[in-house]
Scaffold this motif. Structure first.
Motif, PDB file in Angstrom:
ATOM      1  N   HIS A 314       0.803  -1.230   0.000  1.00 15.72           N
ATOM      2  CA  HIS A 314       0.000   0.000   0.000  1.00 15.72           C
ATOM      3  C   HIS A 314       0.828   1.268   0.000  1.00 15.72           C
ATOM      4  O   HIS A 314       0.267   2.365   0.112  1.00 15.72           O
ATOM      5  CB  HIS A 314      -0.906   0.054   1.224  1.00 15.72           C
ATOM      6  CG  HIS A 314      -1.969  -0.985   1.243  1.00 15.72           C
ATOM      7  ND1 HIS A 314      -3.222  -0.769   0.710  1.00 15.72           N
ATOM      8  CD2 HIS A 314      -1.977  -2.239   1.718  1.00 15.72           C
ATOM      9  CE1 HIS A 314      -3.963  -1.855   0.880  1.00 15.72           C
ATOM     10  NE2 HIS A 314      -3.224  -2.767   1.486  1.00 15.72           N
ATOM     11  N   ASN A 409      -7.689   0.193  -6.288  1.00 14.52           N
ATOM     12  CA  ASN A 409      -8.621   0.211  -5.161  1.00 14.52           C
ATOM     13  C   ASN A 409     -10.046   0.555  -5.585  1.00 14.52           C
ATOM     14  O   ASN A 409     -10.287   1.032  -6.696  1.00 14.52           O
ATOM     15  CB  ASN A 409      -8.173   1.259  -4.129  1.00 14.52           C
ATOM     16  CG  ASN A 409      -6.997   0.792  -3.293  1.00 14.52           C
ATOM     17  OD1 ASN A 409      -6.363   1.576  -2.599  1.00 14.52           O
ATOM     18  ND2 ASN A 409      -6.694  -0.488  -3.317  1.00 14.52           N
ATOM     19  N   GLU A 595       1.357   8.946  -3.099  1.00 14.43           N
ATOM     20  CA  GLU A 595       0.046   8.435  -2.670  1.00 14.43           C
ATOM     21  C   GLU A 595      -0.236   7.190  -3.495  1.00 14.43           C
ATOM     22  O   GLU A 595      -0.493   7.267  -4.698  1.00 14.43           O
ATOM     23  CB  GLU A 595      -1.044   9.484  -2.909  1.00 14.43           C
ATOM     24  CG  GLU A 595      -2.397   9.126  -2.319  1.00 14.43           C
ATOM     25  CD  GLU A 595      -2.405   9.187  -0.789  1.00 14.43           C
ATOM     26  OE1 GLU A 595      -2.122   8.145  -0.168  1.00 14.43           O
ATOM     27  OE2 GLU A 595      -2.672  10.263  -0.234  1.00 14.43           O
ATOM     28  N   SER A 597      -2.676   5.113  -3.857  1.00 18.35           N
ATOM     29  CA  SER A 597      -3.916   5.158  -4.633  1.00 18.35           C
ATOM     30  C   SER A 597      -4.789   6.322  -4.196  1.00 18.35           C
ATOM     31  O   SER A 597      -5.151   7.191  -4.972  1.00 18.35           O
ATOM     32  CB  SER A 597      -4.703   3.848  -4.448  1.00 18.35           C
ATOM     33  OG  SER A 597      -6.039   4.005  -4.870  1.00 18.35           O
ATOM     34  N   GLY A 598      -5.112   6.331  -2.886  1.00 16.39           N
ATOM     35  CA  GLY A 598      -6.171   7.214  -2.417  1.00 16.39           C
ATOM     36  C   GLY A 598      -7.484   6.499  -2.630  1.00 16.39           C
ATOM     37  O   GLY A 598      -7.636   5.707  -3.580  1.00 16.39           O
TER      38      GLY A 598
HETATM   39  C1  CR1 Z   1      -2.071   4.625   0.864  1.00 17.43           C
HETATM   40  O1  CR1 Z   1      -1.354   5.705   1.393  1.00 17.43           O
HETATM   41  C2  CR1 Z   1      -4.156   3.939  -0.309  1.00 17.43           C
HETATM   42  C3  CR1 Z   1      -4.460   3.057   0.896  1.00 17.43           C
HETATM   43  C4  CR1 Z   1      -5.261   1.837   0.532  1.00 17.43           C
HETATM   44  C5  CR1 Z   1      -2.452   3.673   1.990  1.00 17.43           C
HETATM   45  C6  CR1 Z   1      -3.310   5.119   0.136  1.00 17.43           C
HETATM   46  O2  CR1 Z   1      -2.928   5.865  -0.990  1.00 17.43           O
HETATM   47  O3  CR1 Z   1      -5.356   4.369  -0.882  1.00 17.43           O
HETATM   48  O4  CR1 Z   1      -3.253   2.617   1.501  1.00 17.43           O
HETATM   49  N1  CR1 Z   1      -1.205   3.089   2.480  1.00 17.43           N
HETATM   50  O5  CR1 Z   1      -4.607   1.078  -0.439  1.00 17.43           O
HETATM   51  C7  CR1 Z   1      -0.919   2.885   3.762  1.00 17.43           C
HETATM   52  O6  CR1 Z   1      -1.671   3.211   4.655  1.00 17.43           O
HETATM   53  C8  CR1 Z   1       0.656   2.019   5.311  1.00 17.43           C
HETATM   54  O7  CR1 Z   1       0.279   2.287   4.013  1.00 17.43           O
END
Ligand code: CR1
Length: 755
Positions: A314, A409, A595, A597-598
């Motif tokens: 992630h 996502n 980022e 995905s977001g």
């Molecule tokens: C990412 O920062 C993404 C989510 C879900 C986060 C975000 O961009 O949408 O995961 N990652 O995939 C995260 O929390 C510890 O990593």
């Protein structure tokens, strides 16, 4: 079918119209629970176990009513008795089992897994206080325990327990679960949460989240992500992780045996999705169980586990790619440490490349373990996966190209449109029918982008959502938002890479511009929300800057009528459900490449906000779908950002000294402003931006200011703006988590859907 009137009489001896919202809430929770309990649990020889440290599930009532098919009937009966479902919903305490995007993603995924009829459960921990409750005192964040478990909690006791053996002591777990009903399919899965038998809530004071981190046998399931700024805290996190995965592995093995597995065929019975690196120790734990408890030969056990574990990455932020000293693992779970050493050796025999080593200088790289000994690695948006393949995990991609895939996502439309935005939902239903409830296909709306009736309907729905948000902000924190304000929102965890500080600098610019007599066409309300990790000082400083600016502007009669800054206290899923439907502008301004995905970007789009963004994460896919006329993009490309990092070529001083920028950054330490806040925090933030600016907020600032001005100006062309908003709604279908989960199942899980 349901008779709330009768239920009210039975439960409270009063007619429905005479009971309070809290009582109605109880009535509905009982109703939902009864209905869920009658649904059969999804069956299947092969089952998914989605193991995650977080499940940010939000309130359950409305989502469950929707999925169970009771929503319309309940809403009607309540309305007849003079109750408003949203007010009733406000009585539910939000579970505190998650933190940010990856936890909310896990919750959307559980909803979609159940809806697609796939047999699979979430597995995690039952944190008694979860993540902290955020309160603002003197314009700063304070962290209080979030006591969510109480009378009305939603946990069923599964009556199962396992023993977990740590280095020099063992503990016993207890399994609880929360029902996850599928949407209109008459079946359910569960979110299964392990708790510690004998957990001691009295270790936690009322007014702080400090507690004795060494009393592991009593504190293991008190908090999500306990402070890890000291060694006791880091050890506690390892204890928690091992507790989670040992329970998960024991559950998986025992249930597979119940379903007929001889364990040599375990991958036919179970697939494990590791949500980020936190559950990675499930790999050695499964190997331990197979070899030491069931006499399977080591190599065979490794082969078995290799066929059943898949990993989702992630983030590329180094801080979140977990690495643990081997000695921590040896202390917490010596058998696991031994197995990891063996796996490391086996791996080295195959590939003698330090870049892909599991253990380096006595440190265990959890992601490396997951990639070598799992069969699948996925990123969470196309750009993110590309960066993993080409840069961050490139040596692994060279070894195992077949393991890599992208799974962009998604979000559940049940909660993020049907649940939180009833007016937009009925407009869409009226315009294109209700097939989208199942298919998430909103593209038929494209035929209406010039249909005045629909566009007027969208304006009206947005107006009602704004009214609900205004009401929420008034009761939640006593602020009044002007009725005709443009609503511009950035809600997410506070982190420098997300660049809340860049929006704060814009606000300083706008403040000065208004002071200079340039009045905006209508009031602008900028809404922030998000928590900062208690040990992350600069993030706390950013919150302080935002709150100090908020008061500064509110106290300036020249500017206050035109510009308002609000930071929602204790931003959570319930707050998101009030704010997202009301937004006009969705701020997605992370430093490109950072980022992964977001997912709020998807929720905003679905609710008819227009995105203002860098080409990062899933923003790239949003931009492709809506086309350049219906989105505002700016900023340095991810490729260029990667180059700047690789060559150490970014110099914040070069940007700081531009006159237009210096003015804004120095505003933070101007004596009059600083006198209204905390000097230490403001000075530190100022100096950090001017000299370090690790996430390059100054790099894109000038362009950001220009684009924001264009966005506000375009908003005044109401016809064109509403058309953009409708295109965004129409193109959001791709981001249904049902689509994402169908892809996980097709490519990774291969579960047989229940009819
Ligand atoms: C990412 O920062 C993404 C989510 C879900 C986060 C975000 O961009 O949408 O995961 N990652 O995939 C995260 O929390 C510890 O990593």
């Amino acid at each position: 079918m349901i008779n709330l009137e009768e239920r009210s009489q039975v439960a409270f001896g009063k007619p429905l119209a005479q009971i309070g919202d809290a009582q109605v809430c109880r009535l509905l929770q009982d109703l939902v629970r009864e209905h869920c309990q009658t649904l059969p649990i999804m069956e299947g020889k092969r089952r998914l176990y989605y193991v995650s440290a977080e499940f940010l599930i939000g309130r359950l009532l409305i989502n469950d009513l929707i999925n169970l098919g009771l929503y319309d009937e309940v809403r009607e009966q309540l309305a007849q008795a003079g109750h408003d479902l949203a007010a009733v919903d406000d009585q539910e305490v939000e579970p505190s089992l998650g933190n940010g995007g990856l936890g909310r993603l896990a919750a959307c995924f559980m909803d979609s897994v159940a809806t697609l009829g796939l047999p699979g459960d979430g597995v995690g921990l039952n944190y008694h206080y979860g993540l902290f409750h955020q309160r603002f005192v003197d314009n700063q964040q304070t962290a209080l325990p979030d006591e969510w478990l109480g009378e009305q909690d939603c946990l069923e006791d599964e009556g199962k327990s396992f023993e977990v053996q740590f280095g020099d002591f063992s503990v016993v777990s207890h399994l609880y679960s929360i029902d996850v009903p599928g949407y209109h399919n008459g079946k359910r899965n569960r979110l299964r949460l392990f708790d510690l038998e004998g957990v001691d809530d009295s270790l936690v004071p009322d007014d702080s989240i400090d507690f004795d981190k060494t009393k592991v046998a009593k504190n293991l399931t008190l908090f999500l992500y306990p402070d890890d700024s000291d060694e006791d805290g880091r050890l506690l996190r390892v204890y928690q992780q091992y507790f989670m995965v040992s329970n998960a592995a024991q559950l998986i093995v025992s249930e597979a045996v119940e379903r007929g597995s001889n364990l040599h065929d375990l991958p036919d019975y179970a697939v494990v999705q590791i949500n980020d690196t936190h559950p990675t120790m499930i790999i050695p734990e499964l190997i331990r169980i197979l070899t030491q408890e069931h006499g399977i030969d080591f190599e065979e056990a490794v082969g078995i586990v290799r066929h059943m574990v898949a990993y989702t990455n992630h983030t590329i932020l180094a801080e979140a790619l977990e690495k643990w000293p081997l000695e921590y693992l040896a202390k917490v779970a010596p058998k696991i440490a031994k197995i990891i050493e063996l796996l490391d050796q086996m791996q080295r025999e195959e590939h003698d490349d330090p870049a892909v080593a599991i253990i380096k200088d006595g440190t265990v790289h959890m992601a490396h373990l997951a990639i070598h000994y799992g069969f699948s690695v996925n990123g969470v948006a196309a750009l993110h996966t590309k960066i993993l393949e080409e840069t961050e995990l490139h040596p692994f991609y060279e070894l195992y190209p077949e393991k890599f895939s992208n799974k962009t996502n998604g979000i559940t439309f049940r909660r993020w449109l049907m649940g939180c935005n009833p007016d937009l939902t009925s407009l869409v239903d009226k315009t294109i029918g209700t097939d989208w409830h199942r298919t998430a296909d909103l593209t038929p709306l494209m035929a209406h982008v010039d249909d005045d009736e629909v566009l007027d309907g969208l304006v009206e729905a947005k107006g009602k959502a704004k009214a609900r948000m205004r009401e929420f902000l008034l009761t939640h924190q006593g602020v009044t938002v002007p009725e005709d304000a443009i609503i511009d929102v950035q809600v997410k965890r506070i982190h420098e890479y997300k660049r809340q500080q860049m929006l704060a600098l814009y606000l300083i610019w706008k403040y000065l511009d208004i002071k200079n007599g340039n009045k905006p066409a209508r009031p602008i309300t900028v809404v922030f929300g998000g928590k900062a990790a208690p040990a992350y000082t600069i993030a706390q400083d950013i919150i302080h800057l935002i709150l100090t600016l908020s008061s500064w502007i509110a106290n300036d009669p020249d500017v206050a009528p035109y510009l308002q800054v609000i930071m929602i206290e204790n931003y959570n899923v319930s707050a998101a459900e009030r704010v997202i439907p009301a937004a006009d502008i969705s701020e997605q301004i992370s430093l490109a490449s950072k980022e992964a995905s977001g997912t709020s970007n998807m929720k905003f789009m679905l609710n008819g906000a227009v995105t203002l963004c860098t080409l990062d994460g899933a923003n790239v896919e949003i931009a492709d779908l809506v086309g350049e006329d219906n989105i505002y993009t700016f900023g340095t490309s991810s490729r260029e950002v990667e180059r700047l990092y690789a060559e150490g070529a970014y110099d914040p001083q070069a940007y700081y000294h531009k006159p237009g920028i210096k003015l804004l950054v120095d505003f933070i330490t101007n004596p009059a402003f600083m006198a209204t806040g905390n000097e230490e925090r403001l000075r530190r933030l100022h100096d950090d931006m001017a000299h370090k600016d690790w996430f390059m907020a100054l790099l894109d600032l000038e362009e950001y200011i220009q684009v924001k001005e264009r966005v506000y100006a375009d908003y005044e062309d109401r016809g064109a703006w509403v058309r953009k908003a409708l295109v965004n709604v129409a193109q959001a279908g791709t981001f249904s988590s049902d689509r994402t989960i169908a892809q996980y199942n097709e490519d990774i899980w291969h579960l047989v859907p229940q009819k």
